[in-house]
Design a protein around this motif. Structure first.
Motif, PDB file in Angstrom:
ATOM      1  N   SER A 502       0.794  -1.227   0.000  1.00 13.32           N
ATOM      2  CA  SER A 502       0.000   0.000   0.000  1.00 13.32           C
ATOM      3  C   SER A 502       0.827   1.278   0.000  1.00 13.32           C
ATOM      4  O   SER A 502       0.304   2.347  -0.313  1.00 13.32           O
ATOM      5  CB  SER A 502      -0.935   0.016   1.214  1.00 13.32           C
ATOM      6  N   LYS A 503       2.115   1.176   0.359  1.00 17.05           N
ATOM      7  CA  LYS A 503       2.914   2.399   0.506  1.00 17.05           C
ATOM      8  C   LYS A 503       3.591   2.792  -0.797  1.00 17.05           C
ATOM      9  O   LYS A 503       4.473   2.103  -1.298  1.00 17.05           O
ATOM     10  CB  LYS A 503       3.970   2.223   1.605  1.00 17.05           C
ATOM     11  N   LEU A 504       3.184   3.937  -1.305  1.00 15.99           N
ATOM     12  CA  LEU A 504       3.737   4.456  -2.564  1.00 15.99           C
ATOM     13  C   LEU A 504       5.262   4.504  -2.565  1.00 15.99           C
ATOM     14  O   LEU A 504       5.904   4.226  -3.582  1.00 15.99           O
ATOM     15  CB  LEU A 504       3.180   5.863  -2.799  1.00 15.99           C
ATOM     16  N   HIS A 505       5.858   4.851  -1.430  1.00 12.44           N
ATOM     17  CA  HIS A 505       7.294   5.113  -1.380  1.00 12.44           C
ATOM     18  C   HIS A 505       8.148   3.940  -1.839  1.00 12.44           C
ATOM     19  O   HIS A 505       9.243   4.126  -2.364  1.00 12.44           O
ATOM     20  CB  HIS A 505       7.706   5.526   0.039  1.00 12.44           C
ATOM     21  N   PHE A 506       7.658   2.722  -1.673  1.00 17.27           N
ATOM     22  CA  PHE A 506       8.435   1.552  -2.110  1.00 17.27           C
ATOM     23  C   PHE A 506       8.479   1.444  -3.637  1.00 17.27           C
ATOM     24  O   PHE A 506       9.293   0.705  -4.177  1.00 17.27           O
ATOM     25  CB  PHE A 506       7.837   0.266  -1.528  1.00 17.27           C
ATOM     26  N   TYR A 507       7.581   2.159  -4.304  1.00 16.96           N
ATOM     27  CA  TYR A 507       7.457   2.031  -5.762  1.00 16.96           C
ATOM     28  C   TYR A 507       8.044   3.223  -6.524  1.00 16.96           C
ATOM     29  O   TYR A 507       7.937   3.287  -7.741  1.00 16.96           O
ATOM     30  CB  TYR A 507       5.979   1.861  -6.136  1.00 16.96           C
ATOM     31  N   ILE A 508       8.645   4.150  -5.797  1.00 16.76           N
ATOM     32  CA  ILE A 508       9.231   5.323  -6.445  1.00 16.76           C
ATOM     33  C   ILE A 508      10.603   4.950  -7.007  1.00 16.76           C
ATOM     34  O   ILE A 508      11.502   4.577  -6.262  1.00 16.76           O
ATOM     35  CB  ILE A 508       9.349   6.491  -5.443  1.00 16.76           C
ATOM     36  N   THR A 509      10.757   5.032  -8.305  1.00 14.70           N
ATOM     37  CA  THR A 509      12.023   4.634  -8.934  1.00 14.70           C
ATOM     38  C   THR A 509      13.003   5.791  -9.069  1.00 14.70           C
ATOM     39  O   THR A 509      14.195   5.572  -9.224  1.00 14.70           O
ATOM     40  CB  THR A 509      11.764   4.013 -10.323  1.00 14.70           C
ATOM     41  N   ASP A 510      12.496   7.014  -9.028  1.00 12.54           N
ATOM     42  CA  ASP A 510      13.397   8.167  -9.161  1.00 12.54           C
ATOM     43  C   ASP A 510      14.292   8.311  -7.933  1.00 12.54           C
ATOM     44  O   ASP A 510      15.422   8.785  -8.039  1.00 12.54           O
ATOM     45  CB  ASP A 510      12.598   9.459  -9.357  1.00 12.54           C
ATOM     46  N   VAL A 511      13.765   7.952  -6.752  1.00 15.63           N
ATOM     47  CA  VAL A 511      14.510   8.109  -5.507  1.00 15.63           C
ATOM     48  C   VAL A 511      14.476   6.789  -4.729  1.00 15.63           C
ATOM     49  O   VAL A 511      13.478   6.480  -4.087  1.00 15.63           O
ATOM     50  CB  VAL A 511      13.910   9.232  -4.621  1.00 15.63           C
ATOM     51  N   PRO A 512      15.535   5.990  -4.807  1.00 19.60           N
ATOM     52  CA  PRO A 512      15.545   4.726  -4.064  1.00 19.60           C
ATOM     53  C   PRO A 512      15.620   4.945  -2.558  1.00 19.60           C
ATOM     54  O   PRO A 512      16.232   5.896  -2.093  1.00 19.60           O
ATOM     55  CB  PRO A 512      16.803   4.021  -4.578  1.00 19.60           C
ATOM     56  N   PHE A 513      14.990   4.069  -1.810  1.00 19.19           N
ATOM     57  CA  PHE A 513      14.972   4.127  -0.336  1.00 19.19           C
ATOM     58  C   PHE A 513      14.389   5.453   0.152  1.00 19.19           C
ATOM     59  O   PHE A 513      15.035   6.246   0.804  1.00 19.19           O
ATOM     60  CB  PHE A 513      16.365   3.875   0.242  1.00 19.19           C
ATOM     61  N   TYR A 514      13.113   5.609  -0.168  1.00 19.97           N
ATOM     62  CA  TYR A 514      12.385   6.824   0.201  1.00 19.97           C
ATOM     63  C   TYR A 514      11.898   6.672   1.637  1.00 19.97           C
ATOM     64  O   TYR A 514      10.711   6.674   1.914  1.00 19.97           O
ATOM     65  CB  TYR A 514      11.189   6.975  -0.749  1.00 19.97           C
ATOM     66  N   ASN A 515      12.830   6.496   2.580  1.00 20.98           N
ATOM     67  CA  ASN A 515      12.421   6.289   3.967  1.00 20.98           C
ATOM     68  C   ASN A 515      13.327   7.041   4.950  1.00 20.98           C
ATOM     69  O   ASN A 515      12.898   8.008   5.585  1.00 20.98           O
ATOM     70  CB  ASN A 515      12.340   4.801   4.314  1.00 20.98           C
TER      71      ASN A 515
END
Length: 593
Positions: A502-515
């Motif tokens: 459900s968390k969009l951040h895992f699917y962002i390819t422009d910025v890896p490890f969006y955490n």
């Protein structure tokens, strides 16, 4: 000025009139497609001299501004309506332009490496490069660690329909999810973003029912999400392998311009201080009449003091509190509200979450969120205004000097949140209201120290396992739940195994490890906030100077220059955690029976 009758949908026509039907937008995309080809020719035939290099850099920055503006605009269209198929088609075209432009960059990067060290130093010492020398030096250094031009170009080309395509699948999945729940005897059909807002409902039955339906919906889409995540991680792992990069965190750390010692110092400091936050979670469970909190209880309000605010009230509240420490940020935020730069309407069909995006050619920003009046929504609004202010203080800088890393980006946003939250606690009119406001601050600490830690643990472990083969839905759920249990020190009764889906951040390819940049920003801003409280509104000029340097140096140097601190040591991080712990201690004291 009294802020009232504010529009809750953003104004976009001043950027490109007509939305996804805009003729001006289509013309701009056509221009970027043609200009990318022209730049490719210029890059191929480029012969170095001081004059030709300066001319090329100016062209590249100008093109970047226009491409970024078009990309941000299309992102806004899709966020406001995830079923806007024309916008999605335009995004596909623009992704091809980004790939072509990346290839141009690869060619130029190779030519940067061919410039002798002495000639390069002489070039970077010229006044024309004062603000962008760091960015160009970084680019030259990074180029040395990549593959050759043909290999990097192939990666960029394949990424459009491979790597990034799997990322866009998330938007399609989110757009078709509809979550049906019963609230007050009536069935409601919620989007993902609307459902997530229900996790802060005062009614546990609503939270529990929504959570169960939410998990069911993501379970139904689990195979699609697992395919996306596996291929995103697999693609990235293969690139790293061919470049000879053994550490998964090498790229995220480089993007965030920080050392591994800094990241380790931060997480180690947090891990050593979690007990006080476990006490907070235990106390909250007791106050809610539960033995232990479940995932969907973490954001639950404790009392009627957590009453909702209207959008106008939230705007007034934020601007007034900003003005106490950051008058320029207050004036900027007032303009953003009055000029309709914020998409806040609570309606179906929108993308979940919140973001701030910039239109460099217009020197403007836009903010996206779904506002339903909760304290969390008010915090999100302040957070995104912090991002927007950061962009605004850089608007007269060359484009390459505005490319700041995500971790320092989260500093500005979290600083804005802290002003609003702390001022609200100080001005609380009753004990009940003070408890509610302290609890909201404690919730954010739990989010940064536990929730985001769980994301980091999950993602690092998932990438390592992915090297050996694809992970099943079941395995992804296991990894997620294990990470959550560890990060929360076992404080919850029920976890969210499908959080990875459900968390969009895992699917962002422009910025890896969006955490981890979020947690960095939270604690880094604590140090800035402490100084702001000491010095009052006069500190804002120093704060702006720090923000203006965020695109020009690594975070260790930034911290040393503007705050006189060493972020590679745990001491700094522990001090920031102590500030958060003090709020929890006060909360525990006020809620003692």
């Amino acid at each position: 000025m009294l802020l009232q009758d504010l529009r809750q949908t953003w104004e976009l026509d001043s950027v490109f009139p007509g939305g996804s039907e805009s003729k001006e937008l289509l013309a701009e995309i056509n221009w970027t497609e043609n200009e990318a080809k022209e730049l490719a020719k210029k890059a191929d035939s480029f012969t170095f001299s001081n004059e030709t290099f300066l001319s090329l850099i100016k062209e590249l920055q100008s093109f970047s501004e226009r491409l970024s503006t078009a990309g941000a605009f299309i992102g806004c269209l899709i966020a406001q309506d995830v079923k806007d198929k024309k916008a999605m088609a335009l995004r596909g075209r623009l992704e091809s332009v980004y790939a072509a432009f990346s290839n141009v960059g690869s060619v130029i990067d190779q030519k940067l490496m061919d410039i002798s060290e002495d000639a390069w130093k002489d070039l970077m010492s010229l006044p024309e490069y004062e603000h962008i020398a760091f960015s160009l030096n970084e680019r030259r250094m990074n180029a040395k660690e990549k593959l050759g031009i043909s290999e990097e170009s192939l990666i960029n080309d394949l990424a459009v329909d491979g790597y990034h395509a799997w990322s866009t699948l998330y938007d399609l999945v989110v757009g078709r999810i509809s979550i049906k729940v019963e609230i007050d005897g009536k069935e409601e059909e919620l989007s993902v973003g609307q459902a997530e807002n229900k996790f802060s409902s005062p009614d546990r039955n609503v939270r529990k029912d929504t959570f169960e339906k939410f998990v069911q919906a993501w379970d139904h889409e689990g195979e699609f999400c697992a395919a996306s995540l596996n291929h995103i991680a697999g693609f990235r792992n293969e690139i790293y392998k061919h470049r000879g990069w053994e550490e998964t965190l090498k790229e995220p750390l480089a993007i965030n311009r920080m050392k591994e010692e800094t990241l380790s110092a931060m997480w180690n400091a947090i891990s050593s201080q979690k007990e006080i936050f476990v006490k907070y979670l235990d106390r909250k469970a007791k106050l809610l009449g539960l033995d232990k909190l479940s995932w969907y209880d973490v954001d639950a309000p404790l009392s009627s003091a957590n009453s909702k605010m209207s959008y106008d009230e939230a705007a007034q509240f934020i601007v007034e509190h900003f003005r106490t420490l950051a008058p320029k940020m207050a004036s900027f935020s007032e303009k953003a509200f009055l000029d309709g730069w914020i998409e806040a309407e609570d309606r179906s069909g929108k993308r979940p979450g919140g973001f701030c995006t910039g239109f460099p050619t217009k020197k403007e920003t836009r903010i996206f969120m779904t506002f339903s009046g909760t304290p969390s929504n008010v915090s999100t609004l302040a957070h995104e205004l912090g991002h927007a202010f950061h962009t605004d203080v850089l608007k007269e800088m060359p484009y390459y000097a505005t490319n700041y890393a995500m971790n320092v980006a989260e500093t500005a946003s979290t600083f804005a949140e802290m002003i609003v939250a702390d001022a609200a606690v100080s001005n609380a009119k009753s004990k009940e209201e003070k408890i509610a406001l302290l609890e909201d601050k404690a919730q954010r600490s739990v989010a940064f120290f536990m929730n985001i830690h769980a994301r980091f643990l999950f993602e690092t472990r998932m990438y390592e396992e992915r090297k050996a083969g694809q992970l099943s839905v079941e395995r992804l759920c296991e990894l997620m739940e294990e990470a959550q249990k560890e990060a929360f020190n076992g404080a919850l009764d029920e976890y969210h195994p499908y959080f990875w889906a459900s968390k969009l951040h895992f699917y962002i390819t422009d910025v890896p490890f969006y955490n981890f940049p979020y947690t960095f920003g939270y604690l880094f801003s604590a140090g800035i906030y402490a100084k702001a409280k000491e010095e009052g509104p006069s500190f804002e000029e120093k704060y702006i100077a720090l923000l203006q340097d965020t695109g020009k140096m690594e975070v260790e140097e930034l911290a040393q220059k503007h705050l006189g601190i060493d972020v590679t040591k745990q001491d700094f991080w522990l001090k920031g955690i102590e500030l958060a712990a003090a709020d929890v201690e006060e909360f525990l004291a006020l809620t003692e029976e």
